[in-house]
Enzyme design. Structure first.
Site, short mmCIF file in Angstrom:
data_model
loop_
_atom_site.label_atom_id
_atom_site.label_comp_id
_atom_site.label_asym_id
_atom_site.label_seq_id
_atom_site.Cartn_x
_atom_site.Cartn_y
_atom_site.Cartn_z
N CYS A 198 1.00 -1.28 0.10
CA CYS A 198 -0.04 -0.10 0.01
C CYS A 198 0.90 1.34 -0.06
O CYS A 198 0.94 1.99 1.02
CB CYS A 198 -0.71 0.09 1.18
SG CYS A 198 -1.88 -1.34 1.48
N ASP A 209 -4.14 -3.65 -7.53
CA ASP A 209 -5.03 -3.83 -6.14
C ASP A 209 -4.36 -4.84 -5.48
O ASP A 209 -4.13 -6.02 -5.66
CB ASP A 209 -6.36 -4.41 -6.84
CG ASP A 209 -7.48 -4.66 -5.85
OD1 ASP A 209 -7.05 -4.51 -4.60
OD2 ASP A 209 -8.69 -4.69 -5.96
N GLY A 235 1.42 4.21 -1.57
CA GLY A 235 1.00 5.55 -1.53
C GLY A 235 0.89 6.53 -0.28
O GLY A 235 0.44 5.72 0.48
N PRO A 236 1.68 7.48 -0.32
CA PRO A 236 2.02 8.45 -1.37
C PRO A 236 3.55 8.22 -1.53
O PRO A 236 4.17 8.88 -2.37
CB PRO A 236 1.80 9.79 -1.03
CG PRO A 236 1.68 9.88 0.52
CD PRO A 236 1.25 8.41 0.79
N GLU A 249 0.53 0.28 -5.52
CA GLU A 249 -0.42 1.13 -5.29
C GLU A 249 -1.67 1.08 -6.26
O GLU A 249 -1.50 1.05 -7.33
CB GLU A 249 0.17 2.80 -5.14
CG GLU A 249 -0.96 3.72 -4.84
CD GLU A 249 -1.60 3.53 -3.71
OE1 GLU A 249 -2.97 3.89 -3.74
OE2 GLU A 249 -1.26 3.28 -2.69
N ASP A 274 0.63 -0.77 5.04
CA ASP A 274 0.14 0.35 5.85
C ASP A 274 -1.21 0.68 5.28
O ASP A 274 -1.40 1.35 4.18
CB ASP A 274 1.04 1.36 5.58
CG ASP A 274 0.94 2.57 6.64
OD1 ASP A 274 -0.33 2.67 7.17
OD2 ASP A 274 1.69 3.78 6.35
N CYS A 287 -1.99 4.14 10.70
CA CYS A 287 -2.09 5.07 11.21
C CYS A 287 -3.46 5.64 12.13
O CYS A 287 -3.82 6.63 11.93
CB CYS A 287 -1.64 6.46 10.32
SG CYS A 287 -1.25 7.90 11.22
#
Length: 472
Positions: free
Chosen positions: A288, A339, A290-291, A313, A356, A409
């Site tokens: 995952c 995906d 990005g960014p 991503e 993440d 996060c």
């Protein structure tokens, strides 16, 4: 009958044009963008400030004041709404949103800054005349004069319920968080009143800018040559700018050799990179990406060991940001738009995998204060299938003996331990590694084996990390 002398006609006051204040107009424009377009202040504000500087309207002090007005108003919105509600004769939902934005700016100047009362009121009323018109400016003036009758502590005594009567609602009003967020954070802390109040207070403090020196491309020594730069607390690649500043003005950042990255995110990447694996260590995956902040650090660490990072991503435009972050990496890497729940790679292809996952972002409320007002408890149900799907794919993508890092996060238990526990029940040939051992020197990491970082304890975003080894 004698004529009565005529009274002299009262002279009407000449119309005075409202005085335009570039700082407060810019702050108002930023708040409107946040409200109308669901924009984030950290994305809206920099281009507005840049444009103002190019026009010659702003200096550094103006930019600092505009930034404080925007972020301060957003962080304390819940508290200020409670105060404003006590000063108007109608429900807040019946007050036009632009009027509420002006009142919020005025409330912050009165209750959250050292701006003198008369200056805060007059400047905000002038702003109202410019952006709302004279009629609504009179309403703003009347409300602000009521707010000015008490300081913040005086208002909190009036608008916050006593702690003993309703602890969560008291904390929600005093520390400006939605009640459900207070409850969720309290559950995650698992402690008493002191811990939750310290965390909520930390969420309302302006975070320092933290840079990362990408290995093989920049050094912390180079970054420490910048004004007011000091070493990070925990990461060997972190440097903190203690007086804010413009990161883009740092040459290494402008050239992509360093980046802006919270120290919690750096620690997550470092822990995965340093986790022991059995056998080869050549292929790494950021599922995952990005960014691109963690991917750039992982790619640089992989290059030092002769390994290759694949950064995946789903969204093509975010994959483009990842490619930009990795450009110039000292070793080979690849970026794909894919995906993560239906990957194009074969199972067992990787030695290390990081996911993440998308989440509510409740761990970064210091940096994105508006997120606390946008999120709803039902958002958790929307993220849950994706988080479980991404972790499942990550565990399938790593080879036996390899390691997966699951990160969010968010400290919400539904996004952290619940996800990991569910997947470990479904995939028995996987075991948790004690992640605390891979964060040397970092205190207050709990009972393990997973790790939850906290703003009030570690000075980082509230990053969560579980490390899982595939055993069969």
């Amino acid at each position: 009958m004698s004529e009565q002398p005529r009274r002299p006609r009262k002279q009407a006051k000449p119309y005075r044009r409202p005085q335009k204040d570039p700082v407060r107009i810019l702050a108002f424009d930023a708040l409107r963008a946040v409200d109308e377009r669901d924009a984030y202040a950290n994305l809206v504000l920099p281009p507005l400030l840049r444009k103002a500087r190019e026009k010659g309207d702003f200096d550094a002090r103006d930019a600092a004041l505009a930034t404080e007005l925007v972020y301060g108003t957003l962080r304390r919105q819940g508290t200020y709404d409670a105060v404003i509600a006590a000063c108007v004769d109608r429900p807040l939902r019946e007050v036009d949103p632009p009027v509420l934005d002006v009142l919020g700016l005025g409330a912050h100047q009165l209750l959250g800054t050292r701006i003198p009362t008369h200056a805060a009121v007059s400047a905000t009323v002038e702003l109202a005349r410019v952006v709302l018109g004279d009629g609504r400016a009179k309403f703003v003036n009347a409300v602000l004069r009521k707010i000015a009758q008490h300081d913040l502590d005086g208002w909190l005594e009036r608008v916050a319920p006593p702690y003993d009567d309703d602890p969560e609602d008291h904390l929600a009003v005093v520390h400006s968080h939605p009640r459900w967020v207070v409850s969720a954070l309290w559950d995650s802390l698992g402690g008493g009143r002191t811990g939750i109040e310290e965390l909520l207070r930390a969420d309302n403090e302006r975070p320092e800018v933290t840079l990362v020196a990408r290995p093989g491309r920049a050094t912390t020594g180079e970054l420490l040559d910048e004004e007011a730069a000091v070493p990070g607390h925990w990461s060997p690649y972190a440097v903190r700018l203690t007086e804010g500043g413009e990161p883009g003005a740092v040459p290494a950042v402008a050239e992509g050799r360093a980046g802006v990255q919270d120290e919690g995110s750096q620690l997550v990447a470092l822990a995965l990179a340093n986790a022991p694996v059995e056998g080869r260590d050549r292929m790494w995956l950021d599922g995952c990406a990005g960014p691109g902040g963690k991917a750039a650090l992982l790619a640089a660490l992989a290059a030092e060991r002769g390994a290759v990072l694949l950064a995946s991503e789903k969204q093509p435009h975010r994959a483009g940001l990842v490619a930009k972050a990795l450009a110039g990496n000292p070793g080979p890497y690849q970026v794909v738009a894919a995906d993560g729940t239906r990957p194009p790679w074969r199972p067992g292809s990787f030695d290390r995998v990081l996911v993440d996952v998308p989440c509510t972002g409740l761990g970064a409320l210091r940096r994105r204060p508006e997120a606390r007002w946008r999120r709803r408890p039902e958002d958790l149900d929307g993220f849950a299938p994706l988080q479980r799907g991404l972790l499942r794919t990550a565990l399938e993508s790593v080879r036996v003996g390899g390691v997966v890092g699951y990160a969010t996060c968010s400290p919400h238990l539904a996004e952290t331990r619940a996800v990991v526990a569910d997947l470990l029940k479904q995939i028995p040939d996987a075991d948790l590694i004690d992640a605390r051992d891979l964060l040397p020197g970092v205190p207050d990491l709990g009972e393990g084996p997973d790790v939850q970082l906290w703003p009030h304890l570690h000075g980082t975003d509230a990053m969560y990390l579980a490390l899982i080894r595939r055993t069969g």
